[in-house]
Design a protein around this motif. Structure first.
Motif, PDB file in Angstrom:
ATOM      1  N   LEU A   1       2.576  34.298 -11.625  1.00 24.62           N
ATOM      2  CA  LEU A   1       1.405  33.989 -11.214  1.00 24.62           C
ATOM      3  C   LEU A   1       0.724  35.240 -10.245  1.00 24.62           C
ATOM      4  O   LEU A   1       1.279  35.558  -9.260  1.00 24.62           O
ATOM      5  CB  LEU A   1       1.395  32.516 -10.234  1.00 24.62           C
ATOM      6  N   ASN A   2      -0.157  35.854 -10.573  1.00 23.32           N
ATOM      7  CA  ASN A   2      -0.738  36.776  -9.915  1.00 23.32           C
ATOM      8  C   ASN A   2      -1.845  36.421  -8.926  1.00 23.32           C
ATOM      9  O   ASN A   2      -3.077  36.594  -9.161  1.00 23.32           O
ATOM     10  CB  ASN A   2      -1.403  37.785 -10.766  1.00 23.32           C
ATOM     11  N   SER A   3      -1.388  35.653  -7.698  1.00 25.91           N
ATOM     12  CA  SER A   3      -2.590  35.044  -7.084  1.00 25.91           C
ATOM     13  C   SER A   3      -1.868  35.049  -5.656  1.00 25.91           C
ATOM     14  O   SER A   3      -0.850  35.265  -5.398  1.00 25.91           O
ATOM     15  CB  SER A   3      -2.723  33.515  -7.481  1.00 25.91           C
ATOM     16  N   PRO A   4      -2.683  34.978  -4.803  1.00 22.71           N
ATOM     17  CA  PRO A   4      -2.288  34.855  -3.224  1.00 22.71           C
ATOM     18  C   PRO A   4      -1.337  33.746  -3.000  1.00 22.71           C
ATOM     19  O   PRO A   4      -1.247  32.758  -3.919  1.00 22.71           O
ATOM     20  CB  PRO A   4      -3.578  34.165  -2.616  1.00 22.71           C
ATOM     21  N   ASN A   5      -0.347  34.134  -2.600  1.00 24.25           N
ATOM     22  CA  ASN A   5       0.995  33.384  -2.294  1.00 24.25           C
ATOM     23  C   ASN A   5       0.623  32.020  -1.682  1.00 24.25           C
ATOM     24  O   ASN A   5       1.459  30.912  -2.189  1.00 24.25           O
ATOM     25  CB  ASN A   5       2.207  33.803  -1.064  1.00 24.25           C
ATOM     26  N   GLU A   6      -0.120  31.985  -0.497  1.00 22.63           N
ATOM     27  CA  GLU A   6      -0.370  30.517   0.049  1.00 22.63           C
ATOM     28  C   GLU A   6      -1.157  29.500  -1.196  1.00 22.63           C
ATOM     29  O   GLU A   6      -0.958  28.353  -0.710  1.00 22.63           O
ATOM     30  CB  GLU A   6      -1.566  30.616   1.174  1.00 22.63           C
ATOM     31  N   LEU A   7      -1.679  30.003  -2.125  1.00 17.62           N
ATOM     32  CA  LEU A   7      -2.303  29.152  -3.071  1.00 17.62           C
ATOM     33  C   LEU A   7      -1.380  27.999  -3.512  1.00 17.62           C
ATOM     34  O   LEU A   7      -1.491  27.012  -3.725  1.00 17.62           O
ATOM     35  CB  LEU A   7      -2.782  29.896  -3.942  1.00 17.62           C
ATOM     36  N   SER A   8      -0.097  28.398  -3.807  1.00 15.66           N
ATOM     37  CA  SER A   8       0.864  27.570  -4.390  1.00 15.66           C
ATOM     38  C   SER A   8       1.297  26.293  -3.684  1.00 15.66           C
ATOM     39  O   SER A   8       1.719  25.441  -4.188  1.00 15.66           O
ATOM     40  CB  SER A   8       2.093  28.247  -5.040  1.00 15.66           C
ATOM     41  N   SER A   9       1.240  26.657  -2.293  1.00 17.19           N
ATOM     42  CA  SER A   9       1.391  25.521  -1.401  1.00 17.19           C
ATOM     43  C   SER A   9       0.472  24.079  -1.601  1.00 17.19           C
ATOM     44  O   SER A   9       0.614  23.221  -0.924  1.00 17.19           O
ATOM     45  CB  SER A   9       1.533  25.700  -0.097  1.00 17.19           C
ATOM     46  N   ASP A  10      -0.620  24.625  -2.097  1.00 17.51           N
ATOM     47  CA  ASP A  10      -1.787  23.389  -2.357  1.00 17.51           C
ATOM     48  C   ASP A  10      -1.732  22.849  -3.865  1.00 17.51           C
ATOM     49  O   ASP A  10      -2.378  21.974  -4.076  1.00 17.51           O
ATOM     50  CB  ASP A  10      -3.083  24.123  -2.310  1.00 17.51           C
ATOM     51  N   LEU A  11      -0.888  23.438  -4.524  1.00 18.06           N
ATOM     52  CA  LEU A  11      -0.706  22.758  -5.914  1.00 18.06           C
ATOM     53  C   LEU A  11       0.496  21.809  -6.283  1.00 18.06           C
ATOM     54  O   LEU A  11       1.279  21.893  -5.477  1.00 18.06           O
ATOM     55  CB  LEU A  11      -0.270  24.097  -7.108  1.00 18.06           C
ATOM     56  N   LYS A  12       0.307  21.097  -7.282  1.00 18.29           N
ATOM     57  CA  LYS A  12       1.210  20.227  -7.579  1.00 18.29           C
ATOM     58  C   LYS A  12       1.318  20.075  -9.115  1.00 18.29           C
ATOM     59  O   LYS A  12       0.402  20.380  -9.856  1.00 18.29           O
ATOM     60  CB  LYS A  12       0.762  18.828  -7.010  1.00 18.29           C
ATOM     61  N   LEU A  13       2.704  19.957  -9.638  1.00 18.92           N
ATOM     62  CA  LEU A  13       3.010  19.516 -11.048  1.00 18.92           C
ATOM     63  C   LEU A  13       3.042  18.076 -11.344  1.00 18.92           C
ATOM     64  O   LEU A  13       3.772  17.477 -10.749  1.00 18.92           O
ATOM     65  CB  LEU A  13       4.108  20.517 -11.515  1.00 18.92           C
TER      66      LEU A  13
END
Ligand SMILES: [Zn+2]
Length: 200
Positions: A38-50
């Motif tokens: 994923l080519n995005s800011p790292n902090e973004l993934s902590s807001d995501l859920k699968l």
């Protein structure tokens, strides 16, 4: 007492059904796999859920798919997919965009339903609401974005009579709106029939 028991069964049913052997598994990613490369800011993934969802596809069989979505909207998405399943509204497939190497075009042409994708709005340098996982596209090839002079994707055709198509009278639109979501079919400059979003 019975109603509490029923409620508990309902809450757990999302997990319960997934173990059913008749379910066709369209994908089975771990969260880490679902956001790989994923080519995005790292902090973004902590807001995501699968999350895992079940749906009837065009083969009339029950399928299991997954959505990467903003964690605040996970419950809404599970809720809407529960209704979609009950009504047997056809969903082609629900696979995280990592499968398409983060290409929204490839995902759309495959009629794939998805939410999170760190990307710009097509044809612009403006981040899409999908970039924060706050938007979902449903059956994009059947529900394209319709402009005055063109359709996106260009090979798509919007035919409200077709199964899996979303119109102003669809229960999906009503259910999303009940939960405070907006629908791209209400937009003025273009109609993005596949698109639902909730920004706060
Ligand atoms: Zn969208």
């Amino acid at each position: 007492m019975l109603s509490i028991l029923f409620l508990l069964i309902m809450i757990n049913s999302n997990n319960y059904n997934i173990q059913n052997k008749d379910v066709i598994v369209d994908c089975n990613y771990t969260f880490k796999e679902a956001i790989e490369n994923l080519n995005s800011p790292n902090e973004l993934s902590s807001d995501l859920k699968l999350i895992t969802v079940l749906y009837y596809s065009f083969d009339d069989k029950l399928h299991k798919g997954q959505i990467v979505i903003h964690k605040d909207l996970a419950k809404d998405a599970i809720n809407i997919f529960e209704i979609i399943k009950e009504k047997k509204f056809k969903i082609a497939k629900v696979i995280p965009i990592v499968f398409y190497n983060w290409s929204d075009d490839k995902s759309m042409l495959d009629n794939n339903t998805s939410a999170f994708n760190y990307r710009f709005i097509a044809g612009t340098k403006k981040l899409s609401n999908h970039a924060t996982g706050r938007a979902i596209d449903i059956n994009p090839l059947l529900n394209p974005q319709v402009f005055k002079d063109r359709v996106y994707p260009s090979t798509a055709k919007y035919d409200p009579k077709k199964e899996g198509t979303i119109t102003v009278n669809s229960f999906i639109v009503k259910e999303f709106k009940k939960m405070g979501w907006d629908w791209g079919g209400d937009w003025k400059s273009s109609k993005d029939y596949q698109h639902f979003e909730k920004l706060k």
